[in-house]
Design an enzyme around this catalytic site. Structure first.
Site, PDB file in Angstrom:
ATOM      1  N   TRP A  99     -80.307 -92.942 -50.719  1.00  8.57           N
ATOM      2  CA  TRP A  99     -81.220 -93.298 -51.885  1.00  8.57           C
ATOM      3  C   TRP A  99     -82.357 -94.255 -51.342  1.00  8.57           C
ATOM      4  O   TRP A  99     -83.439 -94.260 -51.487  1.00  8.57           O
ATOM      5  CB  TRP A  99     -80.518 -93.643 -53.109  1.00  8.57           C
ATOM      6  CG  TRP A  99     -79.561 -92.379 -53.521  1.00  8.57           C
ATOM      7  CD1 TRP A  99     -78.407 -92.519 -54.036  1.00  8.57           C
ATOM      8  CD2 TRP A  99     -80.476 -91.375 -53.907  1.00  8.57           C
ATOM      9  NE1 TRP A  99     -77.904 -91.084 -54.461  1.00  8.57           N
ATOM     10  CE2 TRP A  99     -79.158 -90.481 -54.563  1.00  8.57           C
ATOM     11  CE3 TRP A  99     -81.421 -90.530 -54.217  1.00  8.57           C
ATOM     12  CZ2 TRP A  99     -79.245 -89.179 -55.111  1.00  8.57           C
ATOM     13  CZ3 TRP A  99     -81.773 -89.158 -54.815  1.00  8.57           C
ATOM     14  CH2 TRP A  99     -80.568 -88.788 -55.112  1.00  8.57           C
ATOM     15  N   ASP A 168     -83.559-101.042 -56.769  1.00 17.14           N
ATOM     16  CA  ASP A 168     -83.011 -99.690 -57.503  1.00 17.14           C
ATOM     17  C   ASP A 168     -81.645-100.046 -57.806  1.00 17.14           C
ATOM     18  O   ASP A 168     -80.743-100.241 -57.199  1.00 17.14           O
ATOM     19  CB  ASP A 168     -83.013 -98.635 -56.535  1.00 17.14           C
ATOM     20  CG  ASP A 168     -82.339 -97.299 -57.029  1.00 17.14           C
ATOM     21  OD1 ASP A 168     -81.933 -97.301 -57.975  1.00 17.14           O
ATOM     22  OD2 ASP A 168     -82.425 -96.347 -56.133  1.00 17.14           O
ATOM     23  N   LYS A 192     -76.061 -92.667 -65.271  1.00 19.86           N
ATOM     24  CA  LYS A 192     -74.606 -93.277 -64.937  1.00 19.86           C
ATOM     25  C   LYS A 192     -74.098 -94.400 -65.983  1.00 19.86           C
ATOM     26  O   LYS A 192     -73.181 -94.159 -66.466  1.00 19.86           O
ATOM     27  CB  LYS A 192     -74.802 -93.840 -63.586  1.00 19.86           C
ATOM     28  CG  LYS A 192     -75.218 -92.827 -62.264  1.00 19.86           C
ATOM     29  CD  LYS A 192     -76.162 -93.580 -61.266  1.00 19.86           C
ATOM     30  CE  LYS A 192     -76.872 -92.443 -60.362  1.00 19.86           C
ATOM     31  NZ  LYS A 192     -76.015 -91.197 -59.953  1.00 19.86           N
TER      32      LYS A 192
HETATM   33  C1  LIG Z   1     -78.958 -95.316 -56.213  1.00 17.47           C
HETATM   34  C2  LIG Z   1     -79.626 -94.221 -56.770  1.00 17.47           C
HETATM   35  N1  LIG Z   1     -80.973 -94.039 -56.704  1.00 17.47           N
HETATM   36  C3  LIG Z   1     -81.668 -92.987 -56.978  1.00 17.47           C
HETATM   37  C4  LIG Z   1     -81.132 -91.947 -57.190  1.00 17.47           C
HETATM   38  C5  LIG Z   1     -81.968 -90.745 -57.978  1.00 17.47           C
HETATM   39  O1  LIG Z   1     -81.890 -90.709 -59.307  1.00 17.47           O
HETATM   40  P1  LIG Z   1     -82.624 -89.596 -60.222  1.00 17.47           P
HETATM   41  O2  LIG Z   1     -81.802 -88.413 -59.863  1.00 17.47           O
HETATM   42  O3  LIG Z   1     -82.658 -90.203 -61.688  1.00 17.47           O
HETATM   43  O4  LIG Z   1     -84.037 -89.202 -59.552  1.00 17.47           O
HETATM   44  C6  LIG Z   1     -79.722 -91.779 -57.773  1.00 17.47           C
HETATM   45  C7  LIG Z   1     -78.996 -90.722 -57.906  1.00 17.47           C
HETATM   46  O5  LIG Z   1     -77.880 -90.653 -58.079  1.00 17.47           O
HETATM   47  C8  LIG Z   1     -79.063 -92.898 -57.058  1.00 17.47           C
HETATM   48  O6  LIG Z   1     -77.486 -92.863 -57.270  1.00 17.47           O
END
Ligand SMILES: Cc1ncc(COP(=O)(O)O)c(C=O)c1O
Length: 358
Positions: A99, A168, A192
Site C-alpha cells: 500500500w 495512511d 477495517k
Molecule cells: C494500509 C492500506 N492502505 C490503503 C488501502 C486501500 O484501501 P481502499 O480499498 O479503501 O482504497 C488498504 C486496503 O486494504 C490498506 O490496508
C-alpha cells in the site's frame, strides 16, 4: 453456527452497528423512511454527518485547526488527493509495503518523490528506523503507512519529522491514541476499523491547504469538502450512518485508550501461541508486530501442512485467515470489532493442530 471472522477488510462490524443500521434501513430516526431513501439534505441525515464528525474529533482529541471529512474513493483516492493538495515540489515516502508503494507511485504524478526509507529488502517485514534525521527541511511532507495490513507491521509511536507528516492509517486508526497535532493529514479507508467500505475518513490541517498554485478538480480539493461539510455531493448515506454507530460504540467502550488495551490483549494471545507452538512462526520483526493484522506461516518443517491447516480451521468456522499472496501463510485480522472469543477459538485450533500433526 457462529462464525469467527478474521478477514482483513471489509471485516467484522460490531453487533451494535449491524443491529442499528439494519433498523435504520427500514425506519431511520423515526421518520418511517429508510436511511437509504431520504435526502442527505434532510435534518435527520445532516445530524448523522455532523455527529460523526464531532465524535471523531472527541475520540481522537483533535486540536483546533483540523477538519474531519467523510469522503468516497477509499484510501486509494487519498494516495492521489494527498499529493494533489499538499505536494509542491518534493515529498518523502517511507516504503513499508504494497500500500505504501502504491501511495508513493501515485504521488510521482505530482512531483519528485524521495523514497527516504524502505523495508523491501526483507519483504517489508520490519519498520525502517532512524530515517527522520534525513528529512530535507524543504520537503512538502513525509508520508508513512502506520499499519501495514498485508505484512503485519505497525509503527509504535508517531514519528517526529520536522515537516508536515501524512499518514495512511487505514488499518489502525481508532485502535490506539494518536497525537494528531503531529500530522498534517491522516486518512483511512473505513472498512477495517470505522464502518463499511465506501467511505474514507480524512483529518486535515486547514492551514496547509491552498499554499501553491495548482488547479485542483473540485471533487479532489479538500477545501471543497471542508466548505460543504462533506456534503458537496451525495455522500454514501448508509455507510456514514454505520460509521456513526461504530464511533458511538467506541465511545461506550471508553475511547481509544480502552480500544488499545483490548487490541493488545487479543494480539498478545495470538503472538504467544505463535511463539510457543513450534509448528508456526511469525513473519514480522518482533518489535514491529502489528496488533491489528497478525501474520504467520507454518515453520519450514511443516510447510506442506498449510492447506491442511486452512481446512482444519474452516471446520471450526474460522474464516478469512489465508495470508495475502505476497506473504503466504496466514493472517488473522483483529480489528476493534474482533471478539476475544474468536481469537481464543483460533489459538485453540492452533494448539489442537499441533497435538494432531506434530
Ligand atoms: C494500509 C492500506 N492502505 C490503503 C488501502 C486501500 O484501501 P481502499 O480499498 O479503501 O482504497 C488498504 C486496503 O486494504 C490498506 O490496508
Amino acid at each position: 453456527m457462529k462464525k469467527h471472522n478474521f478477514y482483513a477488510g471489509p471485516s467484522r462490524l460490531s453487533d451494535y452497528t449491524l443491529k442499528l443500521t439494519a433498523e435504520a434501513i427500514t425506519d431511520f430516526a423515526g421518520t418511517g423512511l429508510s436511511v437509504m431513501g431520504i435526502s442527505h439534505r434532510s435534518a435527520e441525515f445532516k445530524d448523522v454527518m455532523d455527529s460523526s464528525i464531532e465524535i471523531v474529533k472527541e475520540l481522537l482529541r483533535i486540536p483546533e485547526g483540523y477538519s474531519v471529512l467523510f469522503l468516497q474513493g477509499g484510501a486509494s483516492l487519498q494516495f492521489c488527493m494527498a499529493a494533489y493538495n499538499l505536494l509542491d515540489k518534493n515529498a518523502a515516502y517511507v516504503n513499508t509495503g504494497i500500500w505504501a508503494t502504491k501511495a508513493l507511485q501515485e504521488a510521482k504524478l505530482f512531483g519528485d518523490i524521495t523514497e527516504i526509507a524502505s523495508s523491501k529488502d526483507k519483504n517489508f517485514s520490519y519498520i525502517p528506523k532512524g530515517w527522520e534525521k534525513e528529512v530535507h527541511p524543504e520537503t512538502s511532507y513525509v508520508h508513512i503507512t502506520t499499519n501495514n495490513t498485508i505484512v503485519g507491521t505497525q509503527y509504535k509511536s508517531d514519528p517526529d519529522v520536522g515537516v508536515p507528516l501524512v499518514a495512511d492509517m487505514s488499518s489502525d486508526l481508532f485502535s490506539r491514541p494518536v497525537d494528531v497535532s503531529k500530522y498534517a493529514l491522516i486518512y483511512a479507508g473505513a472498512q477495517k476499523n470505522i464502518g463499511p467500505s465506501g467511505v474514507a475518513l480524512v483529518i486535515v490541517k486547514d492551514d496547509l491547504l491552498g499554499k501553491f498554485e495548482r488547479p485542483i478538480p473540485k471533487m479532489l480539493d479538500y477545501r471543497t469538502h471542508i466548505e460543504k461539510g462533506s456534503m458537496y455531493n451525495t455522500p454514501p448515506t448508509v455507510a456514514v450512518f454505520a460509521c456513526l454507530k461504530t464511533l458511538e460504540r467506541y465511545r461506550q467502550l471508553g475511547g481509544v485508550d480502552a480500544l488499545l488495551e483490548r487490541a493488545n490483549i487479543k494480539a498478545q494471545m495470538l503472538y504467544n501461541e505463535i511463539d510457543r507452538n513450534k509448528m508456526f512462526e511469525g513473519t514480522a520483526s518482533v518489535e514491529d508486530r502489528s496488533n491489528m493484522n497478525i501474520t504467520f506461516v507454518m515453520s519450514e518443517k511443516y510447510k506442506e501442512l498449510e492447506p491442511i491447516f486452512l481446512e482444519f480451521v474452516a471446520a471450526r468456522n474460522i474464516l478469512g485467515i489465508k495470508g495475502h499472496r505476497s506473504v503466504g501463510g496466514f493472517r488473522a485480522s483483529c480489528y476493534n470489532a474482533q471478539r476475544e472469543e474468536s481469537v481464543k477459538v483460533l489459538v485453540k485450533a492452533m494448539s489442537d493442530f499441533e497435538k494432531r500433526y506434530k
